[in-house]
Design a protein around this motif. Sequence first.
Motif, mmCIF file in Angstrom:
data_model
loop_
_atom_site.group_PDB
_atom_site.id
_atom_site.type_symbol
_atom_site.label_atom_id
_atom_site.label_comp_id
_atom_site.label_asym_id
_atom_site.label_seq_id
_atom_site.Cartn_x
_atom_site.Cartn_y
_atom_site.Cartn_z
ATOM 1 N N THR A 136 19.284 20.786 48.299
ATOM 2 C CA THR A 136 20.066 21.824 48.962
ATOM 3 C C THR A 136 21.026 21.195 49.963
ATOM 4 O OG1 THR A 136 18.509 22.156 50.776
ATOM 5 C CG2 THR A 136 18.134 23.433 48.745
ATOM 6 N N VAL A 137 22.059 21.922 50.288
ATOM 7 C CA VAL A 137 23.010 21.471 51.293
ATOM 8 C C VAL A 137 22.303 21.233 52.629
ATOM 9 C CG1 VAL A 137 24.975 22.223 52.692
ATOM 10 C CG2 VAL A 137 25.024 22.521 50.208
ATOM 11 N N ARG A 138 21.383 22.122 52.972
ATOM 12 C CA ARG A 138 20.658 21.972 54.244
ATOM 13 C C ARG A 138 19.846 20.680 54.262
ATOM 14 N NH1 ARG A 138 17.396 27.078 56.396
ATOM 15 N NH2 ARG A 138 19.563 27.800 56.385
ATOM 16 N N GLU A 139 19.194 20.367 53.145
ATOM 17 C CA GLU A 139 18.400 19.135 53.073
ATOM 18 C C GLU A 139 19.274 17.902 53.239
ATOM 19 O OE1 GLU A 139 14.870 20.624 49.999
ATOM 20 O OE2 GLU A 139 16.667 19.602 49.242
ATOM 21 N N VAL A 140 20.404 17.896 52.551
ATOM 22 C CA VAL A 140 21.302 16.744 52.616
ATOM 23 C C VAL A 140 21.868 16.590 54.021
ATOM 24 C CG1 VAL A 140 23.517 15.853 51.823
ATOM 25 C CG2 VAL A 140 21.891 16.794 50.168
ATOM 26 N N ALA A 141 22.298 17.702 54.620
ATOM 27 C CA ALA A 141 22.888 17.644 55.962
ATOM 28 C C ALA A 141 21.875 17.153 56.991
ATOM 29 C CB ALA A 141 23.416 19.015 56.350
ATOM 30 N N ALA A 142 20.600 17.516 56.806
ATOM 31 C CA ALA A 142 19.558 17.081 57.743
ATOM 32 C C ALA A 142 19.195 15.614 57.544
ATOM 33 C CB ALA A 142 18.319 17.957 57.579
ATOM 34 N N ALA A 143 19.154 15.173 56.292
ATOM 35 C CA ALA A 143 18.737 13.804 55.993
ATOM 36 C C ALA A 143 19.839 12.781 56.250
ATOM 37 C CB ALA A 143 18.277 13.713 54.541
ATOM 38 N N ASP A 144 21.092 13.173 56.031
ATOM 39 C CA ASP A 144 22.208 12.234 56.161
ATOM 40 C C ASP A 144 23.402 12.957 56.784
ATOM 41 O OD1 ASP A 144 24.011 10.165 55.956
ATOM 42 O OD2 ASP A 144 24.152 10.208 53.765
ATOM 43 N N PRO A 145 23.293 13.319 58.070
ATOM 44 C CA PRO A 145 24.376 14.087 58.692
ATOM 45 C C PRO A 145 25.717 13.357 58.707
ATOM 46 C CG PRO A 145 22.788 13.335 60.341
ATOM 47 C CD PRO A 145 22.171 13.088 58.998
ATOM 48 N N ALA A 146 25.700 12.056 58.929
ATOM 49 C CA ALA A 146 26.951 11.302 58.953
ATOM 50 C C ALA A 146 27.585 11.266 57.568
ATOM 51 C CB ALA A 146 26.704 9.882 59.461
ATOM 52 N N GLY A 147 26.752 11.030 56.554
ATOM 53 C CA GLY A 147 27.271 11.004 55.192
ATOM 54 C C GLY A 147 27.789 12.361 54.750
ATOM 55 N N PHE A 148 27.072 13.404 55.112
ATOM 56 C CA PHE A 148 27.485 14.754 54.740
ATOM 57 C C PHE A 148 28.819 15.120 55.394
ATOM 58 C CE2 PHE A 148 27.243 19.443 55.089
ATOM 59 C CZ PHE A 148 27.147 19.748 53.750
ATOM 60 N N THR A 149 28.971 14.768 56.667
ATOM 61 C CA THR A 149 30.229 15.021 57.366
ATOM 62 C C THR A 149 31.378 14.244 56.729
ATOM 63 O OG1 THR A 149 29.106 15.481 59.459
ATOM 64 C CG2 THR A 149 31.425 14.859 59.575
ATOM 65 N N ALA A 150 31.118 12.986 56.378
ATOM 66 C CA ALA A 150 32.147 12.174 55.731
ATOM 67 C C ALA A 150 32.566 12.794 54.407
ATOM 68 C CB ALA A 150 31.635 10.756 55.521
ATOM 69 N N TRP A 151 31.601 13.291 53.651
ATOM 70 C CA TRP A 151 31.880 13.918 52.349
ATOM 71 C C TRP A 151 32.831 15.094 52.493
ATOM 72 C CZ3 TRP A 151 28.949 18.217 49.689
ATOM 73 C CH2 TRP A 151 29.252 18.279 48.319
ATOM 74 N N LEU A 152 32.675 15.873 53.565
ATOM 75 C CA LEU A 152 33.489 17.066 53.767
ATOM 76 C C LEU A 152 34.835 16.785 54.425
ATOM 77 C CD1 LEU A 152 30.788 19.621 54.998
ATOM 78 C CD2 LEU A 152 31.700 19.338 52.691
ATOM 79 N N THR A 153 35.035 15.568 54.910
ATOM 80 C CA THR A 153 36.266 15.265 55.642
ATOM 81 C C THR A 153 37.088 14.126 55.052
ATOM 82 O OG1 THR A 153 35.010 13.840 57.157
ATOM 83 C CG2 THR A 153 35.353 16.136 57.827
ATOM 84 N N ASP A 154 36.453 13.256 54.291
ATOM 85 C CA ASP A 154 37.139 12.087 53.739
ATOM 86 C C ASP A 154 37.124 12.164 52.212
ATOM 87 O OD1 ASP A 154 38.093 9.652 52.910
ATOM 88 O OD2 ASP A 154 36.584 8.449 53.961
ATOM 89 N N PRO A 155 38.274 12.373 51.561
ATOM 90 C CA PRO A 155 38.294 12.514 50.108
ATOM 91 C C PRO A 155 37.895 11.260 49.346
ATOM 92 C CG PRO A 155 40.529 12.429 50.969
ATOM 93 C CD PRO A 155 39.613 12.542 52.149
#
Length: 206
Positions: A84-103
């Motif tokens: 789930t998105v929630r699981e990914v955001a909790a486990a790897d917040p930096a990676g998840f943020t990068a995914w949404l901001t850096d193409p």
Amino acid sequence: MSIQLTLLCAPGGDPTQDPLLGDAHLSQDAMHMADAARAVLSPGEQAVRAPSMRCSETADAIGLVASSEPMLRDLNVGRWSGRTVREVAAADPAGFTAWLTDPDATPHGGESVRQLCRRSAEWLGSVAPHTGHAVAITEAAVVRAVLIDALAVPARAFWHLAVPPLRAVFLTWRGGGWDVQFGGVSPQEPRRRLLSQRTPLAAGCV
């Protein structure tokens, strides 16, 4: 030269609306949504679809005989698939943020947004000049990527493009560029011209 494409986003699979990453069967509510599209889409329409279960089931619910097109496959989220998105955001917040901001980011080890944009642009550029009208049932991510190319906007705009399920995107090749319209697929939701951009076929992402 006549090309008129209707892109339909299959229900589910959009991280901005649905928390599950990866493929899944349609829910009963999604099946009912897809069935409603029968009112305006003829079973005889020329059609292609992404190879996912949800796109196959959406085509079946609409009553379209759609051939599978590998280039329309969803964004590959690598090891995040099935989470789930929630699981990914909790486990790897930096990676998840990068995914949404850096193409160009691939924190999941799969495909970057820019790579998807280039693949989708290649598919759009491969459409035969005299295709006429055709329907493509695909993923939210692919619809976004096609719009990035058709509207010639930067790939970083990818996540800012809203793609509701089964809301049609109409692409018409005219005068050397794509006209883009948005609308519904039921008689109660007529087509509405929201954006029009002339851009070379398969211009690619920037």
